[in-house]
Design a protein around this motif. Structure first.
Motif, mmCIF file in Angstrom:
data_model
loop_
_atom_site.group_PDB
_atom_site.id
_atom_site.type_symbol
_atom_site.label_atom_id
_atom_site.label_comp_id
_atom_site.label_asym_id
_atom_site.label_seq_id
_atom_site.Cartn_x
_atom_site.Cartn_y
_atom_site.Cartn_z
ATOM 1 N N VAL A 1 0.778 -1.258 -0.013
ATOM 2 C CA VAL A 1 0.061 0.122 0.193
ATOM 3 C C VAL A 1 0.947 1.379 -0.336
ATOM 4 O O VAL A 1 0.641 2.237 -0.663
ATOM 5 C CB VAL A 1 -1.068 0.027 1.307
ATOM 6 C CG1 VAL A 1 -1.639 1.272 1.448
ATOM 7 C CG2 VAL A 1 -1.861 -1.159 1.160
ATOM 8 N N VAL A 2 1.813 1.023 0.560
ATOM 9 C CA VAL A 2 2.852 2.344 0.836
ATOM 10 C C VAL A 2 3.472 2.390 -0.629
ATOM 11 O O VAL A 2 3.546 3.790 -0.733
ATOM 12 C CB VAL A 2 3.920 2.437 2.039
ATOM 13 C CG1 VAL A 2 4.901 3.204 1.957
ATOM 14 C CG2 VAL A 2 3.120 2.328 3.448
ATOM 15 N N ILE A 3 4.011 1.637 -1.062
ATOM 16 C CA ILE A 3 4.680 1.802 -2.308
ATOM 17 C C ILE A 3 3.662 2.278 -3.512
ATOM 18 O O ILE A 3 3.971 2.931 -4.342
ATOM 19 C CB ILE A 3 5.147 0.353 -2.817
ATOM 20 C CG1 ILE A 3 6.582 0.070 -1.777
ATOM 21 C CG2 ILE A 3 5.620 0.482 -4.303
ATOM 22 C CD1 ILE A 3 6.927 -1.185 -2.321
ATOM 23 N N ALA A 4 2.428 1.751 -3.497
ATOM 24 C CA ALA A 4 1.476 2.087 -4.186
ATOM 25 C C ALA A 4 1.109 3.448 -4.406
ATOM 26 O O ALA A 4 0.806 4.403 -5.122
ATOM 27 C CB ALA A 4 0.150 1.195 -4.073
ATOM 28 N N VAL A 5 1.084 4.079 -3.151
ATOM 29 C CA VAL A 5 0.645 5.435 -2.639
ATOM 30 C C VAL A 5 1.748 6.356 -3.090
ATOM 31 O O VAL A 5 1.759 7.266 -3.962
ATOM 32 C CB VAL A 5 0.468 5.666 -1.194
ATOM 33 C CG1 VAL A 5 0.256 7.037 -1.140
ATOM 34 C CG2 VAL A 5 -1.127 5.125 -0.833
ATOM 35 N N LEU A 6 3.013 5.981 -2.763
ATOM 36 C CA LEU A 6 4.140 6.871 -3.111
ATOM 37 C C LEU A 6 4.701 6.510 -4.656
ATOM 38 O O LEU A 6 5.134 7.711 -5.157
ATOM 39 C CB LEU A 6 5.397 6.292 -2.280
ATOM 40 C CG LEU A 6 5.371 6.589 -0.848
ATOM 41 C CD1 LEU A 6 6.458 6.212 -0.249
ATOM 42 C CD2 LEU A 6 5.190 8.090 -0.527
ATOM 43 N N ALA A 7 4.157 5.371 -5.352
ATOM 44 C CA ALA A 7 4.687 5.389 -6.878
ATOM 45 C C ALA A 7 3.498 5.748 -7.768
ATOM 46 O O ALA A 7 3.399 5.809 -8.906
ATOM 47 C CB ALA A 7 5.027 4.189 -6.741
ATOM 48 N N ALA A 8 2.342 6.244 -6.923
ATOM 49 C CA ALA A 8 1.194 6.674 -7.949
ATOM 50 C C ALA A 8 1.386 7.491 -9.235
ATOM 51 O O ALA A 8 0.777 7.349 -10.199
ATOM 52 C CB ALA A 8 0.102 7.223 -7.153
ATOM 53 N N LYS A 9 2.418 8.476 -8.872
ATOM 54 C CA LYS A 9 2.522 9.423 -10.058
ATOM 55 C C LYS A 9 3.271 8.833 -11.185
ATOM 56 O O LYS A 9 3.169 9.069 -12.296
ATOM 57 C CB LYS A 9 3.425 10.562 -9.577
ATOM 58 C CG LYS A 9 2.472 11.380 -8.270
ATOM 59 C CD LYS A 9 3.226 12.663 -7.943
ATOM 60 C CE LYS A 9 2.393 13.432 -6.845
ATOM 61 N NZ LYS A 9 3.199 14.442 -6.297
#
Length: 61
Positions: free
Chosen positions: A13-21
């Motif tokens: 979840v953290v990776i998805a949020v940080l890498a969303a851009k």
């Protein structure tokens, strides 16, 4: 204490949020080679069909 599976979910979840851009850019860059490969495979298939049909034509009399 957190279990390993819970830590893995939180990390995803953290990776998805940080890498969303960056995700759309990564998807485009991953899709481009796939399109090139598909086009090359189609061209080779057409070339083989043309060579095969050229060999089947009867010789002129």
């Amino acid at each position: 204490m957190f279990v390993l599976s819970e830590l893995a979910i939180i990390l995803i979840v953290v990776i998805a949020v940080l890498a969303a851009k960056k995700l759309p850019e990564l998807a485009r860059s991953a899709g481009k080679p796939a399109r090139i490969l598909k086009a090359e495979a189609r061209a080779m298939k057409e070339m083989k069909q043309e060579q095969g049909s050229a060999g089947e034509q009867p010789a002129p009399a």
